[in-house]
Design a protein around this motif. Sequence first.
Motif, PDB file in Angstrom:
ATOM      1  N   GLU A 167      56.904  19.783  42.028  1.00 30.34           N
ATOM      2  CA  GLU A 167      57.512  20.612  40.986  1.00 30.34           C
ATOM      3  C   GLU A 167      56.462  21.092  39.993  1.00 30.34           C
ATOM      4  N   PHE A 168      55.509  20.212  39.669  1.00 29.49           N
ATOM      5  CA  PHE A 168      54.421  20.593  38.769  1.00 29.49           C
ATOM      6  C   PHE A 168      53.644  21.751  39.379  1.00 29.49           C
ATOM      7  N   VAL A 169      53.255  21.604  40.638  1.00 26.05           N
ATOM      8  CA  VAL A 169      52.468  22.632  41.329  1.00 26.05           C
ATOM      9  C   VAL A 169      53.239  23.945  41.395  1.00 26.05           C
ATOM     10  N   ASP A 170      54.528  23.877  41.734  1.00 30.63           N
ATOM     11  CA  ASP A 170      55.339  25.093  41.832  1.00 30.63           C
ATOM     12  C   ASP A 170      55.440  25.801  40.489  1.00 30.63           C
ATOM     13  N   SER A 171      55.646  25.044  39.419  1.00 28.90           N
ATOM     14  CA  SER A 171      55.820  25.672  38.103  1.00 28.90           C
ATOM     15  C   SER A 171      54.525  26.315  37.623  1.00 28.90           C
ATOM     16  N   VAL A 172      53.392  25.680  37.895  1.00 25.53           N
ATOM     17  CA  VAL A 172      52.101  26.263  37.512  1.00 25.53           C
ATOM     18  C   VAL A 172      51.866  27.551  38.298  1.00 25.53           C
ATOM     19  N   LYS A 173      52.221  27.535  39.570  1.00 27.51           N
ATOM     20  CA  LYS A 173      52.066  28.743  40.395  1.00 27.51           C
ATOM     21  C   LYS A 173      52.896  29.890  39.830  1.00 27.51           C
ATOM     22  N   GLU A 174      54.165  29.631  39.561  1.00 25.63           N
ATOM     23  CA  GLU A 174      55.040  30.696  39.083  1.00 25.63           C
ATOM     24  C   GLU A 174      54.588  31.199  37.707  1.00 25.63           C
ATOM     25  N   ASP A 175      54.183  30.278  36.846  1.00 23.97           N
ATOM     26  CA  ASP A 175      53.756  30.692  35.506  1.00 23.97           C
ATOM     27  C   ASP A 175      52.443  31.470  35.560  1.00 23.97           C
ATOM     28  N   GLY A 176      51.692  31.311  36.651  1.00 26.28           N
ATOM     29  CA  GLY A 176      50.432  32.037  36.784  1.00 26.28           C
ATOM     30  C   GLY A 176      50.598  33.499  37.128  1.00 26.28           C
ATOM     31  N   THR A 177      51.843  33.941  37.369  1.00 26.17           N
ATOM     32  CA  THR A 177      52.073  35.323  37.788  1.00 26.17           C
ATOM     33  C   THR A 177      51.541  36.318  36.771  1.00 26.17           C
ATOM     34  N   ARG A 178      51.769  36.047  35.480  1.00 29.49           N
ATOM     35  CA  ARG A 178      51.338  37.032  34.485  1.00 29.49           C
ATOM     36  C   ARG A 178      49.820  37.150  34.431  1.00 29.49           C
ATOM     37  N   PHE A 179      49.101  36.023  34.641  1.00 27.66           N
ATOM     38  CA  PHE A 179      47.644  36.118  34.643  1.00 27.66           C
ATOM     39  C   PHE A 179      47.162  36.885  35.871  1.00 27.66           C
ATOM     40  N   THR A 180      47.819  36.671  37.013  1.00 28.45           N
ATOM     41  CA  THR A 180      47.444  37.422  38.212  1.00 28.45           C
ATOM     42  C   THR A 180      47.621  38.921  37.979  1.00 28.45           C
ATOM     43  N   ASN A 181      48.710  39.311  37.312  1.00 25.51           N
ATOM     44  CA  ASN A 181      48.917  40.721  36.964  1.00 25.51           C
ATOM     45  C   ASN A 181      47.809  41.232  36.062  1.00 25.51           C
ATOM     46  N   TYR A 182      47.419  40.418  35.100  1.00 22.87           N
ATOM     47  CA  TYR A 182      46.337  40.769  34.172  1.00 22.87           C
ATOM     48  C   TYR A 182      45.031  40.956  34.937  1.00 22.87           C
ATOM     49  N   LEU A 183      44.778  40.064  35.882  1.00 24.22           N
ATOM     50  CA  LEU A 183      43.579  40.153  36.708  1.00 24.22           C
ATOM     51  C   LEU A 183      43.536  41.471  37.471  1.00 24.22           C
ATOM     52  N   ILE A 184      44.637  41.815  38.119  1.00 24.82           N
ATOM     53  CA  ILE A 184      44.690  43.014  38.959  1.00 24.82           C
ATOM     54  C   ILE A 184      44.617  44.290  38.128  1.00 24.82           C
ATOM     55  N   HIS A 185      45.377  44.358  37.065  1.00 29.13           N
ATOM     56  CA  HIS A 185      45.540  45.613  36.331  1.00 29.13           C
ATOM     57  C   HIS A 185      44.537  45.817  35.204  1.00 29.13           C
ATOM     58  N   ASP A 186      44.023  44.732  34.614  1.00 30.61           N
ATOM     59  CA  ASP A 186      43.156  44.878  33.443  1.00 30.61           C
ATOM     60  C   ASP A 186      41.722  44.415  33.663  1.00 30.61           C
ATOM     61  N   VAL A 187      41.524  43.348  34.429  1.00 34.76           N
ATOM     62  CA  VAL A 187      40.188  42.776  34.537  1.00 34.76           C
ATOM     63  C   VAL A 187      39.361  43.429  35.646  1.00 34.76           C
ATOM     64  N   ILE A 188      39.896  43.475  36.859  1.00 38.71           N
ATOM     65  CA  ILE A 188      39.120  44.010  37.985  1.00 38.71           C
ATOM     66  C   ILE A 188      38.670  45.457  37.759  1.00 38.71           C
ATOM     67  N   PRO A 189      39.503  46.331  37.182  1.00 39.19           N
ATOM     68  CA  PRO A 189      39.023  47.696  36.922  1.00 39.19           C
ATOM     69  C   PRO A 189      37.801  47.742  35.999  1.00 39.19           C
ATOM     70  N   LYS A 190      37.590  46.693  35.207  1.00 42.84           N
ATOM     71  CA  LYS A 190      36.429  46.645  34.321  1.00 42.84           C
ATOM     72  C   LYS A 190      35.204  46.037  35.008  1.00 42.84           C
ATOM     73  N   LEU A 191      35.378  45.580  36.251  1.00 39.83           N
ATOM     74  CA  LEU A 191      34.283  45.016  37.041  1.00 39.83           C
ATOM     75  C   LEU A 191      34.088  45.895  38.277  1.00 39.83           C
ATOM     76  N   PRO A 192      33.484  47.083  38.105  1.00 42.00           N
ATOM     77  CA  PRO A 192      33.429  48.054  39.206  1.00 42.00           C
ATOM     78  C   PRO A 192      32.700  47.555  40.448  1.00 42.00           C
ATOM     79  N   ASP A 193      31.679  46.706  40.293  1.00 39.79           N
ATOM     80  CA  ASP A 193      30.974  46.185  41.471  1.00 39.79           C
ATOM     81  C   ASP A 193      31.892  45.295  42.309  1.00 39.79           C
ATOM     82  N   PHE A 194      32.718  44.512  41.649  1.00 40.62           N
ATOM     83  CA  PHE A 194      33.693  43.666  42.327  1.00 40.62           C
ATOM     84  C   PHE A 194      34.739  44.528  43.018  1.00 40.62           C
ATOM     85  N   LYS A 195      35.280  45.490  42.289  1.00 40.09           N
ATOM     86  CA  LYS A 195      36.312  46.365  42.844  1.00 40.09           C
ATOM     87  C   LYS A 195      35.781  47.129  44.058  1.00 40.09           C
ATOM     88  N   LYS A 196      34.538  47.580  44.005  1.00 42.80           N
ATOM     89  CA  LYS A 196      33.948  48.331  45.111  1.00 42.80           C
ATOM     90  C   LYS A 196      33.894  47.476  46.380  1.00 42.80           C
TER      91      LYS A 196
END
Length: 273
Positions: A66-95
């Motif tokens: 249950e601990f693992v599942d809840s941490v996974k689900e709560d991590g959704t917003r950070f994953t969205n932040y990673l995809i939409h806000d962070v990676i576009p600022k790291l062009p070498d990574f995105k490329k």
Amino acid sequence: MDFLQYHDDGTYSISDEWLELLCDKESCSYARYLPKCHIEIANFMSNLPDSIKTGKTYGYDEMSGEFVDSVKEDGTRFTNYLIHDVIPKLPDFKKLLDEGSTVLDAGCGCANNLITLAMHYPKSKYIGVDVSRNSVEKANRDIATQGMSDRVKVVRTCAGEIMVDEPVDVITFIESLHEIEEGVRDKLFENCNRILSDSGILVIIDCIGPENTADLNKPEYHMAAMVQWFEMIWGTKVPTRGEINGLLEKHGFSRIEEIPLADATIAGIARKV
């Protein structure tokens, strides 16, 4: 709390802000599982008095499903932040992701980030490693459910003992470096130098602590202080910027090229030198 919105016809609806917080899985503010996650953390911290008295740490395999599942689900917003806000600022990574590369995520947990990366960047292949048995089992079930087993795999191993068949193009530490034991970090970065291709990159995204512990009370380090407190029971030690750069330089990498993020969080890239 403005949870409800009143309409002229005498009816109510959930306000737009709360709809985003509770219902929009694509939002960087999605917080439906935040209460559940903190309840599980609070339950786990019942071990804290014993940890303080004895010095014992409680590892990831002692966390419930249950601990693992809840941490996974709560991590959704950070994953969205990673995809939409962070990676576009790291062009070498995105490329590299766009072109098709092999990405290894160290401390991948339940593979939220890997699965989402695979959805957005289908040309690349992904390897996740984590020490938690529950997390690895959960990750592989979700990968199979998504039909991604041919492009994404997760294995259970210690961060300092990562083995791959051929060099990888990208190694990521996404909110995981601070959770890796201090005594393992030297071996980890030595290993990263060995398995990363000569033109590859290290991507580090994590909170950092101040060089002077007394500065933990400064607002910019509140996130680091909170992480250190909540995770001290499983042996977490939030690194400083100096400690990260010292490890990189010691093991043949450049100093991290940072982009600015809020709350004393760093995101950046290092390369072999």
